[in-house]
Design a protein around this motif. Structure first.
Motif, PDB file in Angstrom:
ATOM      1  N   LYS A  22      30.627  44.849  44.321  1.00 64.87           N
ATOM      2  CA  LYS A  22      30.147  45.242  42.997  1.00 64.87           C
ATOM      3  C   LYS A  22      31.010  44.685  41.858  1.00 64.87           C
ATOM      4  CE  LYS A  22      27.609  49.137  44.649  1.00 64.87           C
ATOM      5  NZ  LYS A  22      26.809  48.383  45.537  1.00 64.87           N
ATOM      6  N   ILE A  23      32.153  44.107  42.175  1.00 65.35           N
ATOM      7  CA  ILE A  23      33.065  43.608  41.146  1.00 65.35           C
ATOM      8  C   ILE A  23      32.698  42.171  40.786  1.00 65.35           C
ATOM      9  CG2 ILE A  23      35.472  43.029  40.635  1.00 65.35           C
ATOM     10  CD1 ILE A  23      36.280  45.361  42.402  1.00 65.35           C
ATOM     11  N   PRO A  24      32.523  41.881  39.498  1.00 64.31           N
ATOM     12  CA  PRO A  24      32.169  40.513  39.069  1.00 64.31           C
ATOM     13  C   PRO A  24      33.407  39.603  39.007  1.00 64.31           C
ATOM     14  CG  PRO A  24      32.232  41.972  37.167  1.00 64.31           C
ATOM     15  CD  PRO A  24      32.505  42.824  38.375  1.00 64.31           C
ATOM     16  N   PHE A  25      33.778  39.028  40.155  1.00 66.81           N
ATOM     17  CA  PHE A  25      34.956  38.161  40.206  1.00 66.81           C
ATOM     18  C   PHE A  25      34.756  36.853  39.437  1.00 66.81           C
ATOM     19  CE2 PHE A  25      35.873  40.705  44.081  1.00 66.81           C
ATOM     20  CZ  PHE A  25      37.137  41.141  43.732  1.00 66.81           C
ATOM     21  N   GLU A  26      33.511  36.547  39.049  1.00 63.45           N
ATOM     22  CA  GLU A  26      33.250  35.327  38.289  1.00 63.45           C
ATOM     23  C   GLU A  26      33.841  35.427  36.880  1.00 63.45           C
ATOM     24  OE1 GLU A  26      30.343  37.259  39.344  1.00 63.45           O
ATOM     25  OE2 GLU A  26      30.750  36.415  41.328  1.00 63.45           O
ATOM     26  N   ASP A  27      33.955  36.655  36.373  1.00 62.24           N
ATOM     27  CA  ASP A  27      34.538  36.894  35.052  1.00 62.24           C
ATOM     28  C   ASP A  27      36.054  36.663  35.138  1.00 62.24           C
ATOM     29  OD1 ASP A  27      35.328  37.766  32.562  1.00 62.24           O
ATOM     30  OD2 ASP A  27      34.586  39.820  32.804  1.00 62.24           O
ATOM     31  N   PRO A  28      36.595  35.720  34.345  1.00 65.36           N
ATOM     32  CA  PRO A  28      38.038  35.421  34.415  1.00 65.36           C
ATOM     33  C   PRO A  28      38.916  36.628  34.104  1.00 65.36           C
ATOM     34  CG  PRO A  28      36.896  33.797  33.051  1.00 65.36           C
ATOM     35  CD  PRO A  28      35.898  34.846  33.411  1.00 65.36           C
ATOM     36  N   ASN A  29      38.462  37.518  33.225  1.00 66.63           N
ATOM     37  CA  ASN A  29      39.268  38.702  32.900  1.00 66.63           C
ATOM     38  C   ASN A  29      39.379  39.642  34.098  1.00 66.63           C
ATOM     39  OD1 ASN A  29      39.704  37.867  30.260  1.00 66.63           O
ATOM     40  ND2 ASN A  29      37.834  38.868  29.518  1.00 66.63           N
ATOM     41  N   VAL A  30      38.286  39.832  34.805  1.00 64.46           N
ATOM     42  CA  VAL A  30      38.280  40.690  35.992  1.00 64.46           C
ATOM     43  C   VAL A  30      39.151  40.070  37.084  1.00 64.46           C
ATOM     44  CG1 VAL A  30      36.847  41.647  37.837  1.00 64.46           C
ATOM     45  CG2 VAL A  30      36.041  41.696  35.481  1.00 64.46           C
ATOM     46  N   LEU A  31      39.019  38.755  37.273  1.00 65.37           N
ATOM     47  CA  LEU A  31      39.815  38.054  38.285  1.00 65.37           C
ATOM     48  C   LEU A  31      41.308  38.150  37.966  1.00 65.37           C
ATOM     49  CD1 LEU A  31      39.843  36.363  40.831  1.00 65.37           C
ATOM     50  CD2 LEU A  31      39.538  34.329  39.406  1.00 65.37           C
ATOM     51  N   ASN A  32      41.665  37.964  36.703  1.00 63.01           N
ATOM     52  CA  ASN A  32      43.078  38.065  36.317  1.00 63.01           C
ATOM     53  C   ASN A  32      43.597  39.494  36.474  1.00 63.01           C
ATOM     54  OD1 ASN A  32      43.475  35.354  35.776  1.00 63.01           O
ATOM     55  ND2 ASN A  32      42.833  35.552  33.629  1.00 63.01           N
ATOM     56  N   LEU A  33      42.743  40.477  36.238  1.00 60.57           N
ATOM     57  CA  LEU A  33      43.131  41.873  36.442  1.00 60.57           C
ATOM     58  C   LEU A  33      43.407  42.143  37.924  1.00 60.57           C
ATOM     59  CD1 LEU A  33      43.529  44.555  34.915  1.00 60.57           C
ATOM     60  CD2 LEU A  33      41.157  45.091  35.477  1.00 60.57           C
ATOM     61  N   CYS A  34      42.563  41.597  38.811  1.00 57.37           N
ATOM     62  CA  CYS A  34      42.784  41.751  40.258  1.00 57.37           C
ATOM     63  C   CYS A  34      44.064  41.036  40.689  1.00 57.37           C
ATOM     64  CB  CYS A  34      41.593  41.216  41.036  1.00 57.37           C
ATOM     65  SG  CYS A  34      40.170  42.313  40.974  1.00 57.37           S
ATOM     66  N   ARG A  35      44.310  39.864  40.119  1.00 56.42           N
ATOM     67  CA  ARG A  35      45.560  39.138  40.423  1.00 56.42           C
ATOM     68  C   ARG A  35      46.774  39.943  39.971  1.00 56.42           C
ATOM     69  NH1 ARG A  35      43.399  33.334  38.189  1.00 56.42           N
ATOM     70  NH2 ARG A  35      42.357  32.665  40.108  1.00 56.42           N
ATOM     71  N   ALA A  36      46.676  40.542  38.781  1.00 57.14           N
ATOM     72  CA  ALA A  36      47.779  41.359  38.263  1.00 57.14           C
ATOM     73  C   ALA A  36      48.006  42.585  39.145  1.00 57.14           C
ATOM     74  CB  ALA A  36      47.486  41.776  36.828  1.00 57.14           C
ATOM     75  N   LEU A  37      46.921  43.209  39.615  1.00 55.94           N
ATOM     76  CA  LEU A  37      47.031  44.357  40.519  1.00 55.94           C
ATOM     77  C   LEU A  37      47.728  43.954  41.815  1.00 55.94           C
ATOM     78  CD1 LEU A  37      46.254  47.342  41.124  1.00 55.94           C
ATOM     79  CD2 LEU A  37      44.152  46.445  42.134  1.00 55.94           C
ATOM     80  N   TYR A  38      47.370  42.786  42.354  1.00 55.37           N
ATOM     81  CA  TYR A  38      47.991  42.288  43.580  1.00 55.37           C
ATOM     82  C   TYR A  38      49.481  42.015  43.354  1.00 55.37           C
ATOM     83  CZ  TYR A  38      49.022  39.380  47.612  1.00 55.37           C
ATOM     84  OH  TYR A  38      49.594  38.873  48.749  1.00 55.37           O
ATOM     85  N   ALA A  39      49.802  41.374  42.225  1.00 58.14           N
ATOM     86  CA  ALA A  39      51.208  41.077  41.915  1.00 58.14           C
ATOM     87  C   ALA A  39      52.001  42.370  41.733  1.00 58.14           C
ATOM     88  CB  ALA A  39      51.291  40.205  40.670  1.00 58.14           C
ATOM     89  N   LEU A  40      51.435  43.345  41.020  1.00 56.97           N
ATOM     90  CA  LEU A  40      52.110  44.624  40.813  1.00 56.97           C
ATOM     91  C   LEU A  40      52.348  45.332  42.148  1.00 56.97           C
ATOM     92  CD1 LEU A  40      53.167  46.848  38.901  1.00 56.97           C
ATOM     93  CD2 LEU A  40      50.835  47.762  38.887  1.00 56.97           C
ATOM     94  N   SER A  41      51.358  45.308  43.014  1.00 59.62           N
ATOM     95  CA  SER A  41      51.480  45.917  44.329  1.00 59.62           C
ATOM     96  C   SER A  41      52.647  45.300  45.102  1.00 59.62           C
ATOM     97  CB  SER A  41      50.177  45.746  45.101  1.00 59.62           C
ATOM     98  OG  SER A  41      50.329  46.111  46.442  1.00 59.62           O
ATOM     99  N   ASN A  42      52.772  43.985  45.054  1.00 58.10           N
ATOM    100  CA  ASN A  42      53.853  43.314  45.784  1.00 58.10           C
ATOM    101  C   ASN A  42      55.215  43.543  45.152  1.00 58.10           C
ATOM    102  OD1 ASN A  42      52.933  41.741  48.219  1.00 58.10           O
ATOM    103  ND2 ASN A  42      51.359  41.234  46.731  1.00 58.10           N
TER     104      ASN A  42
END
Length: 191
Positions: A22-42
């Protein structure tokens, strides 16, 4: 008694796969938010491991620990006697957890940057963080649980495919240690 970590991981993975659809990964803002979440998690996981290593070094428990390390899979030789300290054992286990986390980051980097997979970013932001808090070292050094029962050193390997291929768990019972000492297998003290 709750669910086993493997079952909860499976539930989280299946749930996150449905959410990821359901997440629109095509949107660069959403993709960057997911990348930031992954980086924060690590970063949080790295902080947990460094805190555990700092706690181990602060405690510096020099109690002697003897166990028989299992022989490699397919080997005809018997297990090797290992004599070490709790401090050295815990530090080696913490370094192993840190190495496995870095390997996971590398694999995720290849999957995301080279193969352009985005869904695993979401799942890999949660599962390793959960695993860091469920590790034996976190239970002992962060949550203060006593090192007895399932947390007794040497730690039992988690059940799974790789555990079966590695030749079983280390033996720390008095009988196995004395047999290994008499047979003269290993015995070099690790420091």
């Amino acid at each position: 008694m709750g669910l086993s970590p493997q079952i909860t991981n499976l539930v989280i993975i299946l749930g996150m796969m449905q959410v990821a659809k359901k997440i629109p990964f095509e949107d660069p803002n959403v993709l960057n938010l997911c990348r930031a979440l992954y980086a924060l998690s690590n970063v949080i996981i790295l902080s947990i491991h460094l805190y555990i290593m700092n706690t181990i070094n602060r405690k510096k428990d020099l109690t002697t620990l003897k166990y028989v390390e299992p022989a490699p899979m397919g080997s005809t030789e018997e297990g090797k006697l290992v004599t070490t300290t709790i401090h050295a054992y815990d530090l080696a286990q913490a370094k192993q957890l840190l190495r496995s986390q870095m390997m996971g980051v590398f694999m995720m980097g290849v999957m995301h940057l080279y193969f352009k997979y985005t869904n695993p970013l979401l799942i890999q932001s949660i599962i390793p963080l959960k695993g860091a808090f469920e590790s034996n070292l976190a239970k002992i050094h962060i949550f203060g649980q006593p090192a007895s029962g399932d947390l007794k050193r040497p730690f039992k390997q988690a059940a799974g495919l790789m555990a079966g291929l590695q030749g079983g768990a280390a033996q720390s019972d008095k009988k196995a240690v004395e047999a290994a000492e008499r047979a003269g297998r290993g015995g070099a003290k690790e420091e």
